[in-house]
Design a protein around this motif. Structure first.
Motif, PDB file in Angstrom:
ATOM      1  N   PRO A 114      56.908  -7.884 -36.860  1.00  0.00           N
ATOM      2  CA  PRO A 114      56.235  -7.126 -35.803  1.00  0.00           C
ATOM      3  C   PRO A 114      57.195  -6.498 -34.793  1.00  0.00           C
ATOM      4  CG  PRO A 114      55.767  -9.479 -35.592  1.00  0.00           C
ATOM      5  CD  PRO A 114      56.508  -9.292 -36.875  1.00  0.00           C
ATOM      6  N   GLY A 115      58.298  -7.174 -34.471  1.00  0.00           N
ATOM      7  CA  GLY A 115      59.227  -6.642 -33.475  1.00  0.00           C
ATOM      8  C   GLY A 115      59.873  -5.343 -33.909  1.00  0.00           C
ATOM      9  N   LEU A 116      60.338  -5.284 -35.151  1.00  0.00           N
ATOM     10  CA  LEU A 116      60.969  -4.061 -35.653  1.00  0.00           C
ATOM     11  C   LEU A 116      59.944  -2.934 -35.746  1.00  0.00           C
ATOM     12  CD1 LEU A 116      63.446  -2.570 -36.733  1.00  0.00           C
ATOM     13  CD2 LEU A 116      62.835  -3.406 -39.021  1.00  0.00           C
ATOM     14  N   TYR A 117      58.754  -3.239 -36.219  1.00  0.00           N
ATOM     15  CA  TYR A 117      57.689  -2.250 -36.334  1.00  0.00           C
ATOM     16  C   TYR A 117      57.395  -1.610 -34.977  1.00  0.00           C
ATOM     17  CZ  TYR A 117      53.157  -0.358 -37.883  1.00  0.00           C
ATOM     18  OH  TYR A 117      52.109   0.461 -38.205  1.00  0.00           O
ATOM     19  N   THR A 118      57.219  -2.444 -33.967  1.00  0.00           N
ATOM     20  CA  THR A 118      56.916  -1.961 -32.622  1.00  0.00           C
ATOM     21  C   THR A 118      58.068  -1.131 -32.062  1.00  0.00           C
ATOM     22  OG1 THR A 118      55.505  -3.870 -32.227  1.00  0.00           O
ATOM     23  CG2 THR A 118      56.301  -2.691 -30.279  1.00  0.00           C
ATOM     24  N   GLU A 119      59.287  -1.573 -32.321  1.00  0.00           N
ATOM     25  CA  GLU A 119      60.446  -0.843 -31.807  1.00  0.00           C
ATOM     26  C   GLU A 119      60.556   0.541 -32.445  1.00  0.00           C
ATOM     27  OE1 GLU A 119      64.914  -2.025 -30.439  1.00  0.00           O
ATOM     28  OE2 GLU A 119      63.687  -3.516 -31.459  1.00  0.00           O
ATOM     29  N   ILE A 120      60.312   0.641 -33.734  1.00  0.00           N
ATOM     30  CA  ILE A 120      60.355   1.946 -34.410  1.00  0.00           C
ATOM     31  C   ILE A 120      59.265   2.858 -33.859  1.00  0.00           C
ATOM     32  CG2 ILE A 120      60.017   3.138 -36.623  1.00  0.00           C
ATOM     33  CD1 ILE A 120      61.424   0.679 -37.935  1.00  0.00           C
ATOM     34  N   LEU A 121      58.058   2.328 -33.676  1.00  0.00           N
ATOM     35  CA  LEU A 121      56.980   3.141 -33.096  1.00  0.00           C
ATOM     36  C   LEU A 121      57.382   3.653 -31.717  1.00  0.00           C
ATOM     37  CD1 LEU A 121      53.698   1.187 -33.955  1.00  0.00           C
ATOM     38  CD2 LEU A 121      54.732   3.108 -35.177  1.00  0.00           C
ATOM     39  N   GLY A 122      58.059   2.816 -30.950  1.00  0.00           N
ATOM     40  CA  GLY A 122      58.445   3.189 -29.600  1.00  0.00           C
ATOM     41  C   GLY A 122      59.533   4.245 -29.523  1.00  0.00           C
ATOM     42  N   ILE A 123      60.443   4.258 -30.489  1.00  0.00           N
ATOM     43  CA  ILE A 123      61.551   5.221 -30.394  1.00  0.00           C
ATOM     44  C   ILE A 123      61.241   6.579 -30.996  1.00  0.00           C
ATOM     45  CG2 ILE A 123      63.359   3.464 -30.252  1.00  0.00           C
ATOM     46  CD1 ILE A 123      64.035   4.166 -33.192  1.00  0.00           C
ATOM     47  N   CYS A 124      60.350   6.619 -31.999  1.00  0.00           N
ATOM     48  CA  CYS A 124      60.132   7.939 -32.614  1.00  0.00           C
ATOM     49  C   CYS A 124      58.680   8.260 -32.934  1.00  0.00           C
ATOM     50  CB  CYS A 124      61.006   8.098 -33.855  1.00  0.00           C
ATOM     51  SG  CYS A 124      60.670   6.937 -35.184  1.00  0.00           S
TER      52      CYS A 124
END
Length: 154
Positions: A63-73
């Motif tokens: 979940p952490g990586l998924y959320t971070e990717i959504l947040g950056i692009c």
């Protein structure tokens, strides 16, 4: 339940009874299929990714990586998968592009190109987690060895 002494996992760990020691930090890279239009650019930016569909590792897996990717692009998600091998296989098949940890770069190297030079991609860490109350010499020794091995790989 005291059934597992040590876990190797991706932080964060949201449990005050557990302690996590970070043993490695890995930058993320962009994975695109061979012959992708992004490969024609001298330098790829996050804005350049907007028109292309993404294949992402499911938030159920990380979940952490998924959320971070959504947040950056804020990508358009074409498909999600539960394992990195499947994500990279879908990229190889031309279904989309993805952001993955650099340690994934050995998958599908014939069909996928990895772009490392994009600014603002996430850093991901690997941790050793154990119960704070566990003072066992075995847990302590395991953590020391894991730390040494992780540092020697870098």
């Amino acid at each position: 339940q005291n059934e597992i002494d040590v876990g190797v996992l991706r932080p964060p760990v949201l449990d005050d009874t557990l302690h996590t020691e970070i043993v490695s930090i890995d930058p993320c890279v962009l994975a695109v299929p061979k012959q992708h239009p992004l490969l024609e650019l001298k330098a790829v930016t996050l804005d350049d990714l907007k028109p292309y569909p993404f294949v992402l590792l499911s938030p159920r897996t990380w979940p952490g990586l998924y959320t971070e990717i959504l947040g950056i692009c804020n990508p358009v998600i074409q498909q999600e998968a539960l394992e990195f091998q499947t994500v990279i296989g879908l990229v190889a098949a031309g279904i989309g592009i993805t952001i993955v940890p650099q340690s994934t770069m050995n998958l599908h190297t014939q069909e996928v190109v990895y772009i490392e030079s994009i600014q603002q991609l996430p850093l991901v860490s690997m941790g050793i987690t154990y119960r704070r109350s566990d003072q066992s010499i075995l847990v302590k020794t395991f953590c020391e060895i894991a730390d040494r091995v992780a540092r020697s790989v870098v």
